[in-house]
Write an enzyme that holds these catalytic residues in place. Structure first.
Site, PDB file in Angstrom:
ATOM      1  N   GLU A 298       9.411 -18.340  -3.573  1.00 36.76           N
ATOM      2  CA  GLU A 298       8.386 -16.817  -3.649  1.00 36.76           C
ATOM      3  C   GLU A 298       9.192 -16.824  -5.188  1.00 36.76           C
ATOM      4  O   GLU A 298       8.211 -15.916  -5.994  1.00 36.76           O
ATOM      5  CB  GLU A 298       9.548 -15.850  -2.932  1.00 36.76           C
ATOM      6  CG  GLU A 298      10.440 -15.093  -2.934  1.00 36.76           C
ATOM      7  CD  GLU A 298      11.390 -14.191  -1.894  1.00 36.76           C
ATOM      8  OE1 GLU A 298      10.108 -13.370  -1.893  1.00 36.76           O
ATOM      9  OE2 GLU A 298      11.971 -14.334  -1.912  1.00 36.76           O
TER      10      GLU A 298
ATOM     11  N   GLU B 127      17.325 -20.054   2.685  1.00 36.26           N
ATOM     12  CA  GLU B 127      17.437 -18.330   1.555  1.00 36.26           C
ATOM     13  C   GLU B 127      17.045 -18.979   0.089  1.00 36.26           C
ATOM     14  O   GLU B 127      16.140 -18.745  -0.755  1.00 36.26           O
ATOM     15  CB  GLU B 127      18.003 -17.462   1.475  1.00 36.26           C
ATOM     16  CG  GLU B 127      18.299 -16.571   1.006  1.00 36.26           C
ATOM     17  CD  GLU B 127      17.751 -15.200   1.068  1.00 36.26           C
ATOM     18  OE1 GLU B 127      16.796 -15.777   1.739  1.00 36.26           O
ATOM     19  OE2 GLU B 127      17.287 -14.437   0.101  1.00 36.26           O
TER      20      GLU B 127
ATOM     21  N   LYS C 219       7.274  -5.213  -1.461  1.00 41.17           N
ATOM     22  CA  LYS C 219       7.798  -5.118  -0.805  1.00 41.17           C
ATOM     23  C   LYS C 219       8.382  -5.006   0.705  1.00 41.17           C
ATOM     24  O   LYS C 219       9.214  -5.139   1.483  1.00 41.17           O
ATOM     25  CB  LYS C 219       8.970  -3.861  -1.687  1.00 41.17           C
ATOM     26  CG  LYS C 219      10.341  -3.508  -2.083  1.00 41.17           C
ATOM     27  CD  LYS C 219      11.228  -4.700  -1.711  1.00 41.17           C
ATOM     28  CE  LYS C 219      12.538  -4.709  -2.129  1.00 41.17           C
ATOM     29  NZ  LYS C 219      13.289  -5.901  -2.149  1.00 41.17           N
TER      30      LYS C 219
ATOM     31  N   LYS D  90      13.929 -18.663  -1.893  1.00 40.26           N
ATOM     32  CA  LYS D  90      13.633 -17.853  -3.229  1.00 40.26           C
ATOM     33  C   LYS D  90      13.058 -18.686  -3.797  1.00 40.26           C
ATOM     34  O   LYS D  90      12.199 -17.836  -5.134  1.00 40.26           O
ATOM     35  CB  LYS D  90      15.441 -17.292  -3.471  1.00 40.26           C
ATOM     36  CG  LYS D  90      15.913 -15.637  -2.261  1.00 40.26           C
ATOM     37  CD  LYS D  90      15.934 -15.070  -3.608  1.00 40.26           C
ATOM     38  CE  LYS D  90      15.641 -13.664  -3.026  1.00 40.26           C
ATOM     39  NZ  LYS D  90      15.601 -13.800  -1.495  1.00 40.26           N
TER      40      LYS D  90
ATOM     41  N   ASN E 102      -3.284   3.251   3.931  1.00 35.48           N
ATOM     42  CA  ASN E 102      -2.629   2.060   4.629  1.00 35.48           C
ATOM     43  C   ASN E 102      -3.012   1.058   6.117  1.00 35.48           C
ATOM     44  O   ASN E 102      -2.729   2.035   6.873  1.00 35.48           O
ATOM     45  CB  ASN E 102      -0.714   2.808   4.807  1.00 35.48           C
ATOM     46  CG  ASN E 102      -0.524   2.873   3.506  1.00 35.48           C
ATOM     47  OD1 ASN E 102      -1.639   2.797   1.989  1.00 35.48           O
ATOM     48  ND2 ASN E 102       0.212   3.785   2.916  1.00 35.48           N
ATOM     49  N   GLY E 103      -2.641   0.238   5.834  1.00 36.74           N
ATOM     50  CA  GLY E 103      -2.576  -0.188   7.578  1.00 36.74           C
ATOM     51  C   GLY E 103      -3.825  -1.145   7.605  1.00 36.74           C
ATOM     52  O   GLY E 103      -4.782  -1.919   6.607  1.00 36.74           O
TER      53      GLY E 103
ATOM     54  N   CYS F 168       0.794  -0.960  -0.174  1.00 38.87           N
ATOM     55  CA  CYS F 168       0.206   0.089  -0.112  1.00 38.87           C
ATOM     56  C   CYS F 168       0.384   1.148   0.891  1.00 38.87           C
ATOM     57  O   CYS F 168       2.013   1.461   1.216  1.00 38.87           O
ATOM     58  CB  CYS F 168      -1.314   0.382   1.328  1.00 38.87           C
ATOM     59  SG  CYS F 168      -2.807  -1.253   0.681  1.00 38.87           S
TER      60      CYS F 168
ATOM     61  N   TRP G  59      -2.481  -3.175  -2.015  1.00 41.09           N
ATOM     62  CA  TRP G  59      -2.467  -4.625  -1.227  1.00 41.09           C
ATOM     63  C   TRP G  59      -3.580  -5.012  -0.351  1.00 41.09           C
ATOM     64  O   TRP G  59      -3.624  -4.817   0.327  1.00 41.09           O
ATOM     65  CB  TRP G  59      -0.966  -4.776  -0.751  1.00 41.09           C
ATOM     66  CG  TRP G  59      -0.236  -6.113  -0.613  1.00 41.09           C
ATOM     67  CD1 TRP G  59       0.148  -6.527  -1.514  1.00 41.09           C
ATOM     68  CD2 TRP G  59      -0.132  -6.717   0.664  1.00 41.09           C
ATOM     69  NE1 TRP G  59       0.778  -7.651  -1.372  1.00 41.09           N
ATOM     70  CE2 TRP G  59       0.308  -8.167  -0.061  1.00 41.09           C
ATOM     71  CE3 TRP G  59      -1.000  -6.857   1.803  1.00 41.09           C
ATOM     72  CZ2 TRP G  59       0.350  -9.219   0.865  1.00 41.09           C
ATOM     73  CZ3 TRP G  59      -0.794  -7.999   2.132  1.00 41.09           C
ATOM     74  CH2 TRP G  59      -0.347  -8.673   2.622  1.00 41.09           C
TER      75      TRP G  59
ATOM     76  N   HIS H  81      15.947 -36.516  10.107  1.00 40.85           N
ATOM     77  CA  HIS H  81      15.004 -36.945  11.412  1.00 40.85           C
ATOM     78  C   HIS H  81      13.281 -36.885  10.579  1.00 40.85           C
ATOM     79  O   HIS H  81      12.332 -36.103  10.747  1.00 40.85           O
ATOM     80  CB  HIS H  81      14.740 -36.126  11.953  1.00 40.85           C
ATOM     81  CG  HIS H  81      16.544 -36.443  13.012  1.00 40.85           C
ATOM     82  ND1 HIS H  81      16.401 -37.376  13.680  1.00 40.85           N
ATOM     83  CD2 HIS H  81      17.666 -35.599  12.597  1.00 40.85           C
ATOM     84  CE1 HIS H  81      17.493 -37.159  14.307  1.00 40.85           C
ATOM     85  NE2 HIS H  81      18.678 -36.202  13.197  1.00 40.85           N
TER      86      HIS H  81
ATOM     87  N   ARG I 210       6.529  -1.032  -3.722  1.00 42.43           N
ATOM     88  CA  ARG I 210       6.405  -2.174  -2.411  1.00 42.43           C
ATOM     89  C   ARG I 210       5.084  -3.086  -2.783  1.00 42.43           C
ATOM     90  O   ARG I 210       4.887  -3.876  -1.703  1.00 42.43           O
ATOM     91  CB  ARG I 210       5.015  -1.050  -1.705  1.00 42.43           C
ATOM     92  CG  ARG I 210       6.722   0.110  -1.468  1.00 42.43           C
ATOM     93  CD  ARG I 210       5.197   2.012  -0.988  1.00 42.43           C
ATOM     94  NE  ARG I 210       5.082   1.287   0.116  1.00 42.43           N
ATOM     95  CZ  ARG I 210       5.752   2.298   1.630  1.00 42.43           C
ATOM     96  NH1 ARG I 210       6.370   2.811   1.553  1.00 42.43           N
ATOM     97  NH2 ARG I 210       4.766   2.196   2.518  1.00 42.43           N
TER      98      ARG I 210
HETATM   99  C1  F6R Z   1      11.985 -12.589   0.448  1.00 45.95           C
HETATM  100  C2  F6R Z   1      12.201 -10.691   0.878  1.00 45.95           C
HETATM  101  C3  F6R Z   1      11.646 -10.493   2.625  1.00 45.95           C
HETATM  102  C4  F6R Z   1      11.711  -9.511   3.164  1.00 45.95           C
HETATM  103  C5  F6R Z   1      11.366  -9.734   4.122  1.00 45.95           C
HETATM  104  C6  F6R Z   1      11.889  -8.167   5.242  1.00 45.95           C
HETATM  105  O1  F6R Z   1      13.201 -12.280  -0.883  1.00 45.95           O
HETATM  106  O2  F6R Z   1      12.262  -9.877   0.659  1.00 45.95           O
HETATM  107  O3  F6R Z   1      11.232 -12.273   3.444  1.00 45.95           O
HETATM  108  O4  F6R Z   1      13.289  -9.744   3.558  1.00 45.95           O
HETATM  109  O5  F6R Z   1       9.205  -9.043   4.062  1.00 45.95           O
HETATM  110  O6  F6R Z   1      12.238  -7.275   4.862  1.00 45.95           O
HETATM  111  P1  F6R Z   1      12.704  -5.922   5.384  1.00 45.95           P
HETATM  112  O7  F6R Z   1      14.270  -6.180   5.341  1.00 45.95           O
HETATM  113  O8  F6R Z   1      12.162  -4.912   4.462  1.00 45.95           O
HETATM  114  O9  F6R Z   1      12.202  -5.481   6.274  1.00 45.95           O
END
Ligand code: F6R
Length: 611
Positions: free
Chosen positions: A490, A483, A606, A487, A102-103, A2, A78, A506, A27
Site C-alpha cells: 500500500e 501485515e 482512511k 504495508k 457521502n456514500g 468523503c 473519494w 504448496h 479520511r
Molecule cells: C492498512 C489500513 C487498512 C485499515 C482498514 C480498516 O494500513 O489502515 O487496511 O486497517 O481499512 O480500517 P478501520 O480499522 O478503521 O476499520
C-alpha cells in the site's frame, strides 16, 4: 473517505468550511469543493468553488474569487461513480439546491433515467446529482424544502449522508443520514454539521450524532431533527474530547513516521488502560457476556484490523481454550453466518466507521449476539452501537496506513485473551502475572526497535528495487507476514504477498529466485526450527532471505547466506506486537526511497465508508 462540513453562521463561512475540510483530509479524498448561499434579497444565489486533487487547489480557487455568504457546505470526495474531476466534485447543484453526499445511492441509474425522461439535464457522472435533480423537481412542483426532503429520502436506496442548501431558504441547511455518520455541532448563534466530531472540533465541542434514518433542519439557533418516520426527535448533546488544534507532524517528515515513533507512548497508555500494574493482573470492564458459557467467539474486521483479529485467534484459542472464528467483514456480512445462541462477537476498527465492519456488527446484533468492539475513535458509530467498547488509546491516526492503531489493537486483544482465560479458568495466577509482565515490557521493546531503525532504512534501499517481495511467518508471526506485505504494497506500490511459512511449498516457492526478496518473521519461539527449515528451502533455490529475529534466534539459525536484523529478546506471547514495528519501518523507508505519497497513498482512504 468523503467528508462533509456545513455551517449556518453569523459571519462569512468560506474560510471556515475549507478549514473544516482540512480536518477531514485524513479520511482520504481526491477532489474537494464548497457551495455558499450569496444573499441577494429573498432568493440567494448558489456559488460553488470546486477543485480536483488536494485542498490546496480548492483554497487557491476560493482565494482567486472568494464566495461570500453565511450559510455553506463543503466536501472532500473519494471517487466512486465518475473520475475525480472538477465536474464530478461536490457540491452538485441546480439553480435551486446544492448538495454534498457521502456514500452510494445504489438505485441512481433508474432515478436518473426517470429524471432525464422528465427533461432534467445532468452535468456529472455521479450518483449524487440525482438527489439534487430530484429535490429540484419536487421544489418545482411547489413543495417546501422540508417536503421535498421528505419525498426524496424514501426513494433513495443505499448508504449515505448528505447536506443540502436551498437557494430560497438562506437561513437553513438540511442534512440526512442513512448508515454514513453525521454529527451536528452547536455553537453560539451558529450551527455546524460534520462527518465526524474532528471536522467540528475547532468550532464547537458540543456535538450530537444523527441516528440511522434521521434527517434534520439546521437554523442558526436550533436543530430540528426528525427520525425516518418524519417524527420530531431529540438526540443527546455530548461534549467531545477532541482538541481543536490540528494534529501536526512535529519534527517528523510524515504523519506515518511520527505515528510509528509514538508507539512506545501510546502502546504504554493502552497497556496501562488494560492492566493493573501493581496487582500484575488484567483489569478490563465487565464483559457483556459470561466467558465461561461461550461456545465460540467471532472476530470481524477489515485490512490491518483483520490481521490484529487473526493474531487474537491464536492468543484466545491457546490461552482461553475458546474456539475463535475470524473473518473479513466484507465476506462475513454476506455469508449468512450461523451464530451460536447466546454468543458474542468482537469488532476491531481504528475509525469505528468502516462500513463493512459496521454492517457485520448489525448482522450479529440481529442474530442476538452480544457486541464487543475494539475501537480507537470513541465517538464512532461502531463504538456507539456496541454493548462494550474496549478503547485503543492510540490518539488520532492521520497517516492512512494503520500503525499505532494496529499495535494498540493488539495490546487490547492480548489483554482480552488473558481476561477470557482467567474467567474460564484455563490459566493460573502465576501465568497471568507472567503474561501481564510481558505486556508491560512491550513499550520499551518497541523503543529498542526504533533505536535500530537505521538498519531497516539501509535494507529499504535494496527492497525498493524489487518487483515482488514475499513475507513468511508461522503462528502469530503469520499475520505479521500478512501485515508486512500489506504495508509494503500500500505504501511503496511494490507487489508483496504474506504467507504462512509452512504453506510456501504448496505454491509460492515457484516464485523464488534471486530477484524476489523473502522477509521472514522468526522470533525464537517453539516454531522457530520449522521456520528455519523453510528458510533453508529458500536459500537452496537461490532466494535472498532477510530474517527478523533476536540475537538468540540468529545464533540458533547459524546459517550463512542471509541478512539478519536483530530485534530485542521478547516473550513469545508479545512477539507479534513488537515485530509489527520492523515491518512498518521497512515499508515506510522503502516508500520514502521510492518517493511515494506516504501519508496518503494513491487510491486509499482512511475511513472506508463504502463497501
Ligand atoms: C492498512 C489500513 C487498512 C485499515 C482498514 C480498516 O494500513 O489502515 O487496511 O486497517 O481499512 O480500517 P478501520 O480499522 O478503521 O476499520
Amino acid at each position: 473517505m468523503c467528508g462533509i462540513v456545513g455551517i449556518v453562521g453569523r459571519a462569512e463561512v468560506a474560510h471556515r468550511l475549507v478549514e473544516g475540510l482540512k480536518r477531514l483530509e485524513y479520511r482520504g479524498y481526491d477532489s474537494a469543493g464548497i457551495a455558499i448561499l450569496r444573499e441577494n434579497g429573498v432568493n440567494a444565489q448558489i456559488e460553488r468553488r470546486r477543485a480536483a486533487g488536494k485542498i490546496a487547489n480548492l483554497e487557491a480557487a476560493v482565494a482567486a474569487e472568494p464566495p461570500r455568504g453565511r450559510v455553506g457546505i463543503g466536501h472532500t470526495r473519494w471517487a466512486t461513480h465518475g473520475a475525480p474531476t472538477v465536474s464530478n466534485a461536490h457540491p452538485h447543484a441546480t439553480d435551486r439546491v446544492a448538495i454534498v453526499h457521502n456514500g452510494i445511492i445504489e438505485n441512481y441509474r433508474e432515478l436518473k433515467d426517470e429524471l432525464i425522461a422528465k427533461g432534467r439535464r445532468f452535468e456529472s457522472e455521479t450518483d449524487t446529482e440525482v438527489v439534487a435533480q430530484m429535490l429540484t423537481d419536487y421544489l418545482d412542483q411547489g413543495m417546501s424544502a422540508e417536503d421535498a426532503m421528505a419525498h426524496t429520502m424514501p426513494r433513495l436506496v443505499g448508504a449515505f449522508a448528505f447536506a443540502v442548501l436551498f437557494a430560497d431558504r438562506s437561513d437553513i441547511l438540511v442534512c440526512a443520514r442513512r448508515s454514513s455518520p453525521l454529527a451536528i455541532g452547536y455553537g453560539e448563534g451558529e450551527m455546524y454539521l460534520g462527518s465526524d466530531a474532528q471536522a467540528l472540533a475547532a468550532m464547537t465541542k458540543r456535538i450530537s450524532y444523527l441516528e440511522e434514518g434521521d434527517w434534520a433542519v439546521l437554523a442558526r439557533d436550533r436543530a430540528a431533527i426528525h427520525d425516518a418516520s418524519g417524527a420530531a426527535v431529540e438526540r443527546p448533546i455530548r461534549t467531545t474530547e477532541l482538541s481543536g488544534a490540528l494534529v501536526g507532524k512535529g519534527n517528523y517528515r510524515h504523519y506515518m513516521e511520527k505515528e510509528i515513533h509514538e508507539q512506545p507512548e501510546v502502546v504504554g497508555y493502552t497497556v496501562m488502560g488494560t492492566i493493573d500494574a501493581n496487582a500484575r493482573a488484567v483489569k478490563l470492564p465487565k464483559l457483556p457476556f459470561d466467558p465461561a458459557q461461550l461456545s465460540r467467539l467471532t472476530l470481524v474486521a477489515c485490512g490491518t484490523a483483520f490481521h490484529a483479529a487473526l493474531i487474537a485467534k491464536y492468543w484466545i484459542e491457546q490461552l482461553a481454550r475458546l474456539p475463535v472464528e475470524v473473518d473479513i467483514a466484507s465476506e462475513f456480512r454476506y455469508r449468512a453466518a450461523a451464530m451460536p445462541k447466546g454468543g458474542a462477537a468482537v469488532f476491531v476498527s481504528q475509525s469505528g466507521e468502516t462500513l463493512d465492519t459496521l454492517a457485520a456488527l448489525r448482522y450479529c446484533r440481529s442474530q442476538d449476539q452480544r457486541i464487543l468492539s475494539v475501537v480507537n475513535v470513541p465517538e464512532s458509530t461502531i463504538a456507539r452501537e456496541s454493548d462494550l467498547v474496549l478503547r485503543t488509546l492510540a490518539g488520532p491516526e492521520i497517516g492512512v496506513a494503520s500503525t499505532k492503531a494496529f499495535t494498540t489493537q493488539l495490546v487490547v486483544l492480548a489483554s482480552l485473551a488473558i481476561d477470557l482465560a482467567r474467567a474460564r479458568g484455563t490459566i493460573d495466577r502465576a501465568r497471568e502475572m507472567a503474561l501481564v509482565d510481558a505486556l508491560t515490557h512491550v513499550p520499551s521493546h518497541i523503543a529498542a526497535v526504533l533505536q535500530s531503525r537505521a538498519r531497516f532504512k539501509a535494507l529499504s534501499h535494496k527492497l525498493a528495487e524489487a518487483r515482488d517481495v514475499l513475507y513468511l511467518g508461522r503462528g502469530t508471526s503469520y499475520p505479521i507476514a500478512l501485515e508486512g506485505a500489506l504495508k509494503l504494497k500500500e505504501l511503496s506500490y511494490i507487489h508483496a504477498e504474506g504467507y504462512a511459512a509452512g504453506e510456501m511449498k504448496h505454491g509460492p516457492i515457484a516464485l523464488i529466485d534471486e530477484d524476489v526478496p523473502v522477509i521472514v518473521i522468526a522470533p525464537p519461539d517453539e516454531l522457530f526450527e520449522k521456520t528455519a527449515s523453510n528458510i533453508q528451502e529458500v536459500i537452496a533455490r537461490g532466494g535472498r532471505v532477510v530474517m527478523f529475529s533476536d540475537a538468540k534466534g540468529i545464533e540458533r539459525f547459524g546459517g550463512t547466506g542471509i541478512d539478519a536484523i536483530a530485534t530485542p529478546a521478547v516473550d513469545p506471547f508479545v512477539a507479534p506486537i513488537v515485530y509489527a514495528v520492523p515491518v512498518q519501518l521497512l515499508a515506510y523507508h522503502t516508500a520514502d526511497v521510492k518517493g511515494t505519497d506516504v501519508d496518503q497513498p494513491r487510491n486509499l482512504a482512511k475511513s472506508v465508508t463504502v463497501e
